[in-house]
Write an enzyme that holds these catalytic residues in place. Structure first.
Site, PDB file in Angstrom:
ATOM      1  N   ASP A   1      42.171  34.464  31.476  1.00  8.72           N
ATOM      2  CA  ASP A   1      42.808  34.662  32.779  1.00  8.72           C
ATOM      3  C   ASP A   1      44.123  35.363  32.496  1.00  8.72           C
ATOM      4  O   ASP A   1      45.101  34.752  32.071  1.00  8.72           O
ATOM      5  CB  ASP A   1      43.028  33.326  33.490  1.00  8.72           C
ATOM      6  CG  ASP A   1      43.640  33.524  34.872  1.00  8.72           C
ATOM      7  OD1 ASP A   1      44.268  34.592  35.091  1.00  8.72           O
ATOM      8  OD2 ASP A   1      43.500  32.635  35.725  1.00  8.72           O
TER       9      ASP A   1
ATOM     10  N   ARG B   1      52.770  21.800  43.899  1.00  5.52           N
ATOM     11  CA  ARG B   1      51.799  21.896  42.814  1.00  5.52           C
ATOM     12  C   ARG B   1      51.684  20.498  42.232  1.00  5.52           C
ATOM     13  O   ARG B   1      52.239  20.176  41.192  1.00  5.52           O
ATOM     14  CB  ARG B   1      52.253  22.894  41.742  1.00  5.52           C
ATOM     15  CG  ARG B   1      52.302  24.342  42.186  1.00  5.52           C
ATOM     16  CD  ARG B   1      50.993  25.104  42.140  1.00  5.52           C
ATOM     17  NE  ARG B   1      50.095  24.947  43.249  1.00  5.52           N
ATOM     18  CZ  ARG B   1      49.152  25.832  43.583  1.00  5.52           C
ATOM     19  NH1 ARG B   1      49.015  26.957  42.922  1.00  5.52           N
ATOM     20  NH2 ARG B   1      48.329  25.590  44.582  1.00  5.52           N
TER      21      ARG B   1
ATOM     22  N   PHE C   1      45.253  22.258  49.768  1.00  5.71           N
ATOM     23  CA  PHE C   1      46.692  22.526  49.872  1.00  5.71           C
ATOM     24  C   PHE C   1      47.018  23.663  50.824  1.00  5.71           C
ATOM     25  O   PHE C   1      48.093  23.699  51.403  1.00  5.71           O
ATOM     26  CB  PHE C   1      47.278  22.811  48.477  1.00  5.71           C
ATOM     27  CG  PHE C   1      46.604  23.941  47.750  1.00  5.71           C
ATOM     28  CD1 PHE C   1      45.449  23.720  47.009  1.00  5.71           C
ATOM     29  CD2 PHE C   1      47.120  25.231  47.795  1.00  5.71           C
ATOM     30  CE1 PHE C   1      44.825  24.760  46.333  1.00  5.71           C
ATOM     31  CE2 PHE C   1      46.509  26.274  47.128  1.00  5.71           C
ATOM     32  CZ  PHE C   1      45.347  26.037  46.403  1.00  5.71           C
TER      33      PHE C   1
ATOM     34  N   PHE D   1      43.265  25.962  36.870  1.00  4.13           N
ATOM     35  CA  PHE D   1      43.903  26.605  38.010  1.00  4.13           C
ATOM     36  C   PHE D   1      42.974  26.393  39.213  1.00  4.13           C
ATOM     37  O   PHE D   1      41.751  26.384  39.059  1.00  4.13           O
ATOM     38  CB  PHE D   1      44.189  28.098  37.778  1.00  4.13           C
ATOM     39  CG  PHE D   1      44.899  28.667  38.980  1.00  4.13           C
ATOM     40  CD1 PHE D   1      46.219  28.331  39.226  1.00  4.13           C
ATOM     41  CD2 PHE D   1      44.233  29.456  39.904  1.00  4.13           C
ATOM     42  CE1 PHE D   1      46.862  28.770  40.374  1.00  4.13           C
ATOM     43  CE2 PHE D   1      44.877  29.903  41.053  1.00  4.13           C
ATOM     44  CZ  PHE D   1      46.188  29.562  41.291  1.00  4.13           C
ATOM     45  N   THR D   2      43.569  26.247  40.378  1.00  2.00           N
ATOM     46  CA  THR D   2      42.831  25.835  41.586  1.00  2.00           C
ATOM     47  C   THR D   2      41.551  26.652  41.826  1.00  2.00           C
ATOM     48  O   THR D   2      40.451  26.103  41.815  1.00  2.00           O
ATOM     49  CB  THR D   2      43.751  25.931  42.815  1.00  2.00           C
ATOM     50  OG1 THR D   2      44.316  27.244  42.861  1.00  2.00           O
ATOM     51  CG2 THR D   2      44.881  24.903  42.744  1.00  2.00           C
TER      52      THR D   2
ATOM     53  N   LYS E   1      49.915  39.770  40.605  1.00  6.31           N
ATOM     54  CA  LYS E   1      51.057  39.181  39.892  1.00  6.31           C
ATOM     55  C   LYS E   1      51.645  40.234  38.951  1.00  6.31           C
ATOM     56  O   LYS E   1      52.288  41.167  39.391  1.00  6.31           O
ATOM     57  CB  LYS E   1      50.615  37.932  39.130  1.00  6.31           C
ATOM     58  CG  LYS E   1      50.421  36.704  40.019  1.00  6.31           C
ATOM     59  CD  LYS E   1      49.099  36.673  40.706  1.00  6.31           C
ATOM     60  CE  LYS E   1      48.753  35.311  41.260  1.00  6.31           C
ATOM     61  NZ  LYS E   1      47.513  35.355  42.054  1.00  6.31           N
TER      62      LYS E   1
ATOM     63  N   TYR F   1      33.528  56.504  49.338  1.00 13.94           N
ATOM     64  CA  TYR F   1      32.817  55.235  49.156  1.00 13.94           C
ATOM     65  C   TYR F   1      32.443  55.047  47.690  1.00 13.94           C
ATOM     66  O   TYR F   1      32.541  53.954  47.149  1.00 13.94           O
ATOM     67  CB  TYR F   1      31.551  55.181  50.031  1.00 13.94           C
ATOM     68  CG  TYR F   1      30.926  53.810  50.008  1.00 13.94           C
ATOM     69  CD1 TYR F   1      31.340  52.831  50.920  1.00 13.94           C
ATOM     70  CD2 TYR F   1      29.963  53.468  49.059  1.00 13.94           C
ATOM     71  CE1 TYR F   1      30.808  51.551  50.882  1.00 13.94           C
ATOM     72  CE2 TYR F   1      29.430  52.189  49.019  1.00 13.94           C
ATOM     73  CZ  TYR F   1      29.845  51.233  49.927  1.00 13.94           C
ATOM     74  OH  TYR F   1      29.326  49.969  49.883  1.00 13.94           O
TER      75      TYR F   1
END
Ligand code: F0G
Length: 459
Positions: free
Chosen positions: A218, A385, A451, A127-128, A261, A75
Site C-alpha cells: 500500500d 481513529r 465512522f 487500514f479501514t 495523498k 474513451y
C-alpha cells in the site's frame, strides 16, 4: 555562530488563495449538533482549518493545472494514460499499471483476484478500506505489526515494521498456501503515519520469497516513508527520496495506490503489478468496476495531473517541507503538554484521546468526543481513529483497538505555519478544560465503514 538552525521552508510561493469562512462559537455549536457530533457530517463551509484528511485535499501546482488543460478525453487509449504508465514505471518501478478512481478501487480488484475464501492476509496494521475489501473477498486480516506500534509513547523510529516472528507463526499455523500475500503499507496510517525501515522490508522480502508469498504494497504515502528512511536509517543519508522510493518498491510484487495523498491530486489511484497473470486478470476486472483499462474511472486530465504530481512528490525539497510542517505542529502540541503519538509521523499529528480524556471509557468514544470538542473551539476539523473507525468483526463484535486517536491530518501545500499555530493553541485550550468534557453514545450506526456516517449524542 555554528548552532544557528537551518529551518525548512516551502519550495514554492503562493499564486492563488481560497478564502475561508470564519465562524462564531454558536454557529459551530449548531453545526456540530446537526452533524450528529461526527466531523464527517459537517459541511466544509462551516470549517475553518480542515484537517479531516490529507486525501484529495492537496494544492496542485501550476504545472499540474497546466497538465489538466492537456487532458485527452478519449474513451480509449488516452495519451495521458501512456504518460502515467511511463511515470509509474520510471518513478515507482512497477511494470504494469491499471488506473482506478481511487485507492479502494484498486484494493477491490486486487482482493478479488488474489484472495480465496478462508485465506489469511497478514499486514502491518489494518487500514479501514483495505481490510474491508480483504474480508469481503473472503479473507481474514491478521495484524503482524511490531508491538511498539500499538504504544503511543514508544519512540522506536520504525514503528511501521513487520514482526517477522508473528508472520512466521501464521505461516506455521496455516501454511503458506493459505497466505496469498502480505499486505505491507509504508507510512502506516492507523499507527500515526509510522514508517517501515528498509532493513525490515528486506527481511520481509527474504522470508516471503522462501515461502512463495507475495508482498503487496500500500504505497499511498511511500515518499513520506522514504523521508524517514533518509533521515533515520543508516546508509541512506546521501540517497535521494526518489531512489529510496524505488528501492522500497523493488522488494514488493505490486502495489495499490491512493494518488490522493503522496501524488498530490484531488482524485485518482491505481493498481500496479509485476506479474503478467495478475495484470491480465486485473485488466479484465477493471472494466466491470471502474472503466476501460486505459482510464479506470478517471478523466484524461486527472491522469495527467497524477503523472506530474508523482514527479513532484519525490522531490527532496518538497518532502522535507511537507514533513517539516507536520513536525512543527507536533512539537508545538508537545510544548503545551498535549499527549500525541510519538515519534511524530509523516502526514499528521495523532492525539492520544485515551490519555487526553482518561475519564471517558472507550465505549463512550473518547476520540470521537475529542474531535467534536476541537471543532467547537476554533473550527478545526479532525477525524476519529479509534473504536468507531475500527468497526465490527464479521461476527458483529466491536473491534477494540489499543489506539484511540484523533488525527490532525495536514493537507499538502495548503496551510501556512500560522495555521499550525492556531491549531496547536486551540488544542491547548481544549486540553485545559479536558476534565469538564463528557463522552457520547452512538445513536445511528451504518453497516460498513461506520465512522463515515455514524451519529452521536452527548451523554
Ligand atoms: N490505504 C491507505 C493507507 C489510506 O490512507 C487510504 C485512504 C486508502 C488506502 C484508500 O484510498 O481513499 O483513495 O480509496 N485514506 C484516507 C484517509 C481516506 O483519510 O486516511 P482511497
Amino acid at each position: 555562530m555554528t548552532n544557528i538552525k537551518h529551518s525548512w521552508a516551502e519550495p514554492y510561493k503562493i499564486k492563488m488563495v481560497e478564502l475561508l469562512k470564519m465562524t462564531t462559537a454558536s454557529q459551530r455549536k449548531k453545526a456540530m449538533k446537526e452533524a450528529g457530533f461526527n466531523t464527517f457530517l459537517l459541511k466544509s463551509e462551516d470549517v475553518y482549518i480542515d484537517l479531516l484528511t490529507d486525501s484529495g485535499t492537496s494544492a496542485m501546482s501550476d504545472r499540474q493545472w497546466a497538465g489538466m488543460m492537456l487532458g485527452d478525453e478519449a474513451y480509449a487509449g488516452s495519451r495521458n494514460f501512456y504518460h502515467l504508465e511511463e511515470v509509474v514505471k520510471e518513478v515507482y518501478g512497477y511494470k504494469y499499471l491499471i488506473p482506478t478512481h481511487q485507492g479502494r478501487g484498486a484494493e477491490n480488484i486486487l482482493s478479488k483476484i488474489l484472495i480465496k475464501k478462508g485465506d489469511i492476509i497478514p499486514g502491518n496494521m489494518y487500514f479501514t478500506t483495505t481490510r474491508l475489501h480483504q474480508e469481503l473477498a473472503g479473507g481474514k486480516f491478521e495484524d503482524i505489526i511490531i508491538d511498539e506500534a500499538h504504544d503511543p509513547e514508544n519512540e522506536f523510529p520504525f514503528k511501521g515494521n513487520v514482526d517477522l516472528n508473528k508472520l512466521q507463526k501464521l505461516i506455521d499455523k496455516h501454511g503458506a498456501k493459505k497466505i496469498p500475500y502480505v499486505s505491507m503499507a509504508t507510512s502506516v496510517n492507523m499507527a500515526g503515519g509510522q514508517p517501515i525501515s528498509m532493513k525490515n522490508l528486506k527481511e520481509l522480502r527474504a522470508l516471503t520469497k522462501k515461502h512463495g508469498i507475495r508482498v503487496i504494497h500500500d504505497m499511498t504515502r511511500v515518499a513520506e516513508n522514504a523521508y524517514f528512511i533518509q533521515q533515520k536509517e543508516k546508509g541512506y543519508q546521501n540517497k535521494s527520496i526518489k531512489s529510496i522510493v524505488k528501492e522500497i518498491n523493488s522488494y514488493t510484487d505490486g502495489a495499490t495506490m491512493s494518488a490522493k495523498k503522496d501524488a498530490l491530486v484531488n482524485i485518482g489511484g491505481f493498481l500496479a503489478v509485476n506479474d503478467w497473470d495478475v495484470f491480465e486478470e486485473a485488466r479484465n476486472m477493471v472494466v466491470v468496476y471502474e472503466g476501460l483499462h486505459t482510464y479506470g474511472g478517471l478523466a484524461g486530465r486527472d491522469m495527467e495531473a497524477m503523472a506530474i504530481g508523482i514527479g513532484e512528490s519525490v522531490n527532496d525539497d518538497h518532502i522535507k517541507a511537507r514533513v517539516g510542517q507536520v513536525i512543527y505542529l507536533g512539537e508545538k502540541m508537545l510544548e503545551y503538554g498535549v499527549p500525541i503519538v510519538k515519534p511524530i509521523g509523516g502526514h499528521g499529528i495523532f492525539v492520544d484521546a485515551k490519555k487526553f480524556l482518561p475519564h471517558i471509557n472507550q465505549d463512550q468514544f473518547p476520540a470521537q468526543t475529542l474531535a467534536a470538542e476541537v471543532y467547537l473551539d476554533a473550527g478545526v476539523r479532525t477525524m476519529e481513529r479509534g473504536v468507531v473507525s475500527a468497526g465490527r468483526k464479521a461476527n458483529g463484535e466491536n473491534y477494540y483497538p489499543k489506539l484511540e486517536l484523533v488525527r490532525f491530518t495536514i493537507p499538502r501545500r495548503v496551510y501556512t505555519q500560522a495555521h499550525m499555530d492556531v491549531i496547536a493553541e486551540s488544542v491547548a485550550r481544549v486540553y485545559e478544560r479536558r476534565n469538564k468534557i463528557k463522552g457520547m453514545k452512538m445513536i445511528y450506526e451504518p453497516k460498513y465503514l461506520r465512522f463515515f456516517q455514524a451519529r452521536f449524542e452527548k451523554l
